[in-house]
Design a protein around this motif. Structure first.
Motif, PDB file in Angstrom:
ATOM      1  N   ASP A  51       0.852  -1.184   0.000  1.00 29.50           N
ATOM      2  CA  ASP A  51       0.000   0.000   0.000  1.00 29.50           C
ATOM      3  C   ASP A  51       0.891   1.238   0.000  1.00 29.50           C
ATOM      4  OD1 ASP A  51      -2.309  -1.505   0.078  1.00 29.50           O
ATOM      5  OD2 ASP A  51      -2.434  -1.473   2.270  1.00 29.50           O
ATOM      6  N   LEU A  52       0.607   2.173  -0.893  1.00 28.83           N
ATOM      7  CA  LEU A  52       1.402   3.392  -0.999  1.00 28.83           C
ATOM      8  C   LEU A  52       0.732   4.582  -0.335  1.00 28.83           C
ATOM      9  CD1 LEU A  52       2.539   3.066  -4.721  1.00 28.83           C
ATOM     10  CD2 LEU A  52       3.694   2.255  -2.649  1.00 28.83           C
ATOM     11  N   LEU A  53      -0.576   4.495  -0.120  1.00 30.24           N
ATOM     12  CA  LEU A  53      -1.342   5.622   0.407  1.00 30.24           C
ATOM     13  C   LEU A  53      -2.265   5.152   1.515  1.00 30.24           C
ATOM     14  CD1 LEU A  53      -2.393   7.174  -3.020  1.00 30.24           C
ATOM     15  CD2 LEU A  53      -0.670   8.135  -1.467  1.00 30.24           C
ATOM     16  N   GLU A  54      -2.388   5.986   2.533  1.00 32.92           N
ATOM     17  CA  GLU A  54      -3.431   5.802   3.536  1.00 32.92           C
ATOM     18  C   GLU A  54      -4.609   6.672   3.136  1.00 32.92           C
ATOM     19  OE1 GLU A  54      -2.054   6.799   7.400  1.00 32.92           O
ATOM     20  OE2 GLU A  54      -0.297   5.486   7.311  1.00 32.92           O
ATOM     21  N   ARG A  55      -5.775   6.044   2.900  1.00 32.70           N
ATOM     22  CA  ARG A  55      -6.968   6.796   2.521  1.00 32.70           C
ATOM     23  C   ARG A  55      -7.629   7.336   3.787  1.00 32.70           C
ATOM     24  NH1 ARG A  55      -4.387   3.343  -1.157  1.00 32.70           N
ATOM     25  NH2 ARG A  55      -5.417   3.406  -3.213  1.00 32.70           N
ATOM     26  N   ARG A  56      -7.782   8.646   3.863  1.00 32.97           N
ATOM     27  CA  ARG A  56      -8.414   9.292   5.009  1.00 32.97           C
ATOM     28  C   ARG A  56      -9.563  10.160   4.537  1.00 32.97           C
ATOM     29  NH1 ARG A  56      -3.466  11.305   8.957  1.00 32.97           N
ATOM     30  NH2 ARG A  56      -2.427   9.274   9.172  1.00 32.97           N
ATOM     31  N   HIS A  57     -10.389  10.563   5.501  1.00 32.80           N
ATOM     32  CA  HIS A  57     -11.543  11.385   5.144  1.00 32.80           C
ATOM     33  C   HIS A  57     -11.112  12.692   4.492  1.00 32.80           C
ATOM     34  CE1 HIS A  57     -15.494  13.232   5.352  1.00 32.80           C
ATOM     35  NE2 HIS A  57     -14.965  14.278   5.981  1.00 32.80           N
ATOM     36  N   GLU A  58     -10.027  13.302   4.995  1.00 31.74           N
ATOM     37  CA  GLU A  58      -9.600  14.608   4.478  1.00 31.74           C
ATOM     38  C   GLU A  58      -8.664  14.492   3.284  1.00 31.74           C
ATOM     39  OE1 GLU A  58      -6.684  13.451   7.755  1.00 31.74           O
ATOM     40  OE2 GLU A  58      -8.831  13.282   7.306  1.00 31.74           O
ATOM     41  N   GLY A  59      -8.310  13.263   2.882  1.00 28.52           N
ATOM     42  CA  GLY A  59      -7.405  13.092   1.749  1.00 28.52           C
ATOM     43  C   GLY A  59      -6.550  11.855   1.931  1.00 28.52           C
ATOM     44  N   VAL A  60      -5.346  11.892   1.371  1.00 29.86           N
ATOM     45  CA  VAL A  60      -4.450  10.744   1.443  1.00 29.86           C
ATOM     46  C   VAL A  60      -3.148  11.141   2.119  1.00 29.86           C
ATOM     47  CG1 VAL A  60      -5.412   9.673  -0.629  1.00 29.86           C
ATOM     48  CG2 VAL A  60      -3.443  11.204  -0.829  1.00 29.86           C
ATOM     49  N   ARG A  61      -2.479  10.138   2.672  1.00 29.56           N
ATOM     50  CA  ARG A  61      -1.178  10.327   3.297  1.00 29.56           C
ATOM     51  C   ARG A  61      -0.268   9.197   2.825  1.00 29.56           C
ATOM     52  NH1 ARG A  61       0.935  12.681   8.068  1.00 29.56           N
ATOM     53  NH2 ARG A  61       2.682  11.510   8.952  1.00 29.56           N
ATOM     54  N   LEU A  62       0.989   9.540   2.520  1.00 24.52           N
ATOM     55  CA  LEU A  62       1.926   8.534   2.048  1.00 24.52           C
ATOM     56  C   LEU A  62       2.290   7.557   3.163  1.00 24.52           C
ATOM     57  CD1 LEU A  62       4.430  10.715  -0.005  1.00 24.52           C
ATOM     58  CD2 LEU A  62       2.682   9.200  -0.911  1.00 24.52           C
ATOM     59  N   THR A  63       2.327   6.276   2.827  1.00 23.42           N
ATOM     60  CA  THR A  63       2.869   5.279   3.734  1.00 23.42           C
ATOM     61  C   THR A  63       4.397   5.303   3.630  1.00 23.42           C
ATOM     62  OG1 THR A  63       2.857   3.563   2.056  1.00 23.42           O
ATOM     63  CG2 THR A  63       0.846   3.826   3.375  1.00 23.42           C
ATOM     64  N   SER A  64       5.065   4.498   4.438  1.00 21.96           N
ATOM     65  CA  SER A  64       6.527   4.412   4.343  1.00 21.96           C
ATOM     66  C   SER A  64       6.938   3.928   2.950  1.00 21.96           C
ATOM     67  CB  SER A  64       7.067   3.466   5.414  1.00 21.96           C
ATOM     68  OG  SER A  64       6.792   3.966   6.705  1.00 21.96           O
ATOM     69  N   ALA A  65       6.218   2.931   2.448  1.00 20.43           N
ATOM     70  CA  ALA A  65       6.506   2.464   1.088  1.00 20.43           C
ATOM     71  C   ALA A  65       6.218   3.554   0.068  1.00 20.43           C
ATOM     72  CB  ALA A  65       5.667   1.226   0.782  1.00 20.43           C
ATOM     73  N   GLY A  66       5.157   4.328   0.300  1.00 17.36           N
ATOM     74  CA  GLY A  66       4.816   5.415  -0.607  1.00 17.36           C
ATOM     75  C   GLY A  66       5.895   6.476  -0.676  1.00 17.36           C
ATOM     76  N   GLN A  67       6.524   6.772   0.444  1.00 16.56           N
ATOM     77  CA  GLN A  67       7.597   7.756   0.461  1.00 16.56           C
ATOM     78  C   GLN A  67       8.785   7.287  -0.363  1.00 16.56           C
ATOM     79  OE1 GLN A  67       8.543   8.939   4.494  1.00 16.56           O
ATOM     80  NE2 GLN A  67       6.400   9.100   5.052  1.00 16.56           N
ATOM     81  N   ILE A  68       9.099   5.990  -0.267  1.00 18.49           N
ATOM     82  CA  ILE A  68      10.204   5.445  -1.056  1.00 18.49           C
ATOM     83  C   ILE A  68       9.881   5.517  -2.544  1.00 18.49           C
ATOM     84  CG2 ILE A  68      11.491   3.334  -1.589  1.00 18.49           C
ATOM     85  CD1 ILE A  68      11.125   2.557   1.396  1.00 18.49           C
ATOM     86  N   VAL A  69       8.679   5.092  -2.913  1.00 17.87           N
ATOM     87  CA  VAL A  69       8.289   5.096  -4.321  1.00 17.87           C
ATOM     88  C   VAL A  69       8.230   6.522  -4.855  1.00 17.87           C
ATOM     89  CG1 VAL A  69       6.426   4.555  -5.944  1.00 17.87           C
ATOM     90  CG2 VAL A  69       7.079   2.902  -4.185  1.00 17.87           C
ATOM     91  N   LEU A  70       7.782   7.474  -4.040  1.00 24.89           N
ATOM     92  CA  LEU A  70       7.725   8.860  -4.504  1.00 24.89           C
ATOM     93  C   LEU A  70       9.119   9.373  -4.837  1.00 24.89           C
ATOM     94  CD1 LEU A  70       6.177  11.456  -5.054  1.00 24.89           C
ATOM     95  CD2 LEU A  70       6.443  12.054  -2.643  1.00 24.89           C
ATOM     96  N   ARG A  71      10.099   9.091  -3.975  1.00 24.21           N
ATOM     97  CA  ARG A  71      11.465   9.545  -4.259  1.00 24.21           C
ATOM     98  C   ARG A  71      11.956   8.970  -5.579  1.00 24.21           C
ATOM     99  NH1 ARG A  71      12.246   8.722   1.400  1.00 24.21           N
ATOM    100  NH2 ARG A  71      13.301   6.723   1.053  1.00 24.21           N
ATOM    101  N   ARG A  72      11.661   7.695  -5.817  1.00 22.15           N
ATOM    102  CA  ARG A  72      12.090   7.070  -7.070  1.00 22.15           C
ATOM    103  C   ARG A  72      11.313   7.616  -8.262  1.00 22.15           C
ATOM    104  NH1 ARG A  72      16.978   5.597  -5.699  1.00 22.15           N
ATOM    105  NH2 ARG A  72      17.017   4.145  -3.920  1.00 22.15           N
ATOM    106  N   ALA A  73      10.033   7.886  -8.060  1.00 27.07           N
ATOM    107  CA  ALA A  73       9.207   8.425  -9.142  1.00 27.07           C
ATOM    108  C   ALA A  73       9.698   9.805  -9.556  1.00 27.07           C
ATOM    109  CB  ALA A  73       7.740   8.492  -8.706  1.00 27.07           C
ATOM    110  N   VAL A  74      10.090  10.612  -8.595  1.00 27.63           N
ATOM    111  CA  VAL A  74      10.624  11.944  -8.893  1.00 27.63           C
ATOM    112  C   VAL A  74      11.897  11.818  -9.712  1.00 27.63           C
ATOM    113  CG1 VAL A  74      11.672  13.995  -7.868  1.00 27.63           C
ATOM    114  CG2 VAL A  74       9.565  13.056  -6.907  1.00 27.63           C
TER     115      VAL A  74
END
Length: 312
Positions: A51-74
């Protein structure tokens, strides 16, 4: 499956979701439907196996895995963009800087800095955009901005809790002031006592997410009377000049107010400090970004000095 199976489209969609904070906002920015965005994120999560994102009522938050993938995606996106520029015969990225700024910084600081930079380093190309401080931080993390001028309030905690920590440089650290009509009874003194702000009518900005916009004096012990709501600084100050109410103002803008407005310090209550900070993700900055950072620092120093002298 592995991240190597992820498509470039899915990585770009993921960057937009991380930057915008919601699937809806990312879809609007990309011109996609929300369901298309959801499908791309689901495909990327399947490829990664996490899972890359935590789905919340106000939006999404990056998981630890999501932060790693975001750095690589950039990193991937920057390499693709660099290749596209090279193939098109365009100048390299060394002379380009993407700047973000919150509202009041755009009223004085950013134009002054860009004007100076054009004189001293005409080869540096700057593109910029306004956003709230939380949105600017997300854009830095997503790699959509190189530098951002953000606002913080005491106790001035780190901009976010993600790793690596954002690099920051304080541009200004001053107390708020209050702008009053020149015909107002409070305009005759050299300062305003906080007790005299009770019962006044205010010109305020709408809140944006979890960021409060300036307008009402923060330390009031009453429910304020808001007569007018405006986000634009020029509109606020001209409403003050027209006698429509009071508004708070950072010292940097005090030298740029229209006729009919007096800007005064407030005494008698807790100090309402506001800090303007330059933020970025990685050191060292590119030569172009470093030159822009220097111009912003010089502009901040000069603008505050002029603001504290007040208008002529």
């Amino acid at each position: 499956m592995a991240i190597t199976d992820a498509s470039l489209v899915a990585l770009r969609v993921f960057r937009q979701v991380a930057e915008r904070g919601t699937f809806t906002a990312a879809a609007a920015a990309l011109g996609y439907t929300q369901s298309a965005v959801s499908r791309q994120i689901a495909a990327l999560e399947r490829a990664v196996g996490a899972d890359l994102l935590e789905r919340r009522h106000e939006g999404v938050r990056l998981t630890s895995a999501g932060q790693i993938v975001l750095r690589r995606a950039v990193a991937v996106a920057e390499q693709v963009d660099a290749a596209a520029r090279e193939l098109a015969g365009l100048p390299g990225a060394g002379g380009r800087v993407r700047l973000g700024w919150f509202t009041s910084a755009g009223a004085a600081l950013v134009p002054r800095a860009l004007s100076a930079l054009r004189r001293t380093h005409p080869g540096v190309t700057v593109t910029s955009r306004e956003a709230s401080t939380p949105a600017l931080i997300r854009a830095l993390r997503a790699g959509s901005l190189d530098l951002a001028v953000i606002a913080t309030e005491p106790p001035h905690r780190p901009p976010d809790t993600e790793a690596p920590p954002l690099r920051t440089r304080v541009l200004t650290d001053r107390s708020l002031m209050v702008a009053v009509p020149a015909t107002h009874p409070l305009a005759g003194g050299s300062f305003v006592d906080v007790r005299d702000l009770r019962g006044q009518e205010w010109i305020a900005g709408q809140s944006a997410g979890n960021e409060r916009l300036m307008g009402v004096w923060p330390g009031l012990d009453e429910r304020p009377v808001i007569a007018h709501v405006a986000r634009d600084w020029l509109a606020k100050l001209h409403l003050v000049a027209a006698g429509c109410g009071l508004t708070t103002i950072p010292p940097m803008l005090a030298g740029s107010v229209p006729d009919g407005v007096r800007v005064l310090p407030v005494r008698g209550g807790p100090e309402e400090g506001r800090r303007m900070t330059l933020a970025w993700v990685h050191d060292p900055l590119s030569p172009a970004a470093a030159r822009l950072a220097e111009a912003l620092q010089a502009a901040a120093t000069g603008a505050v000095a002029e603001g504290e002298r007040g208008p002529d």
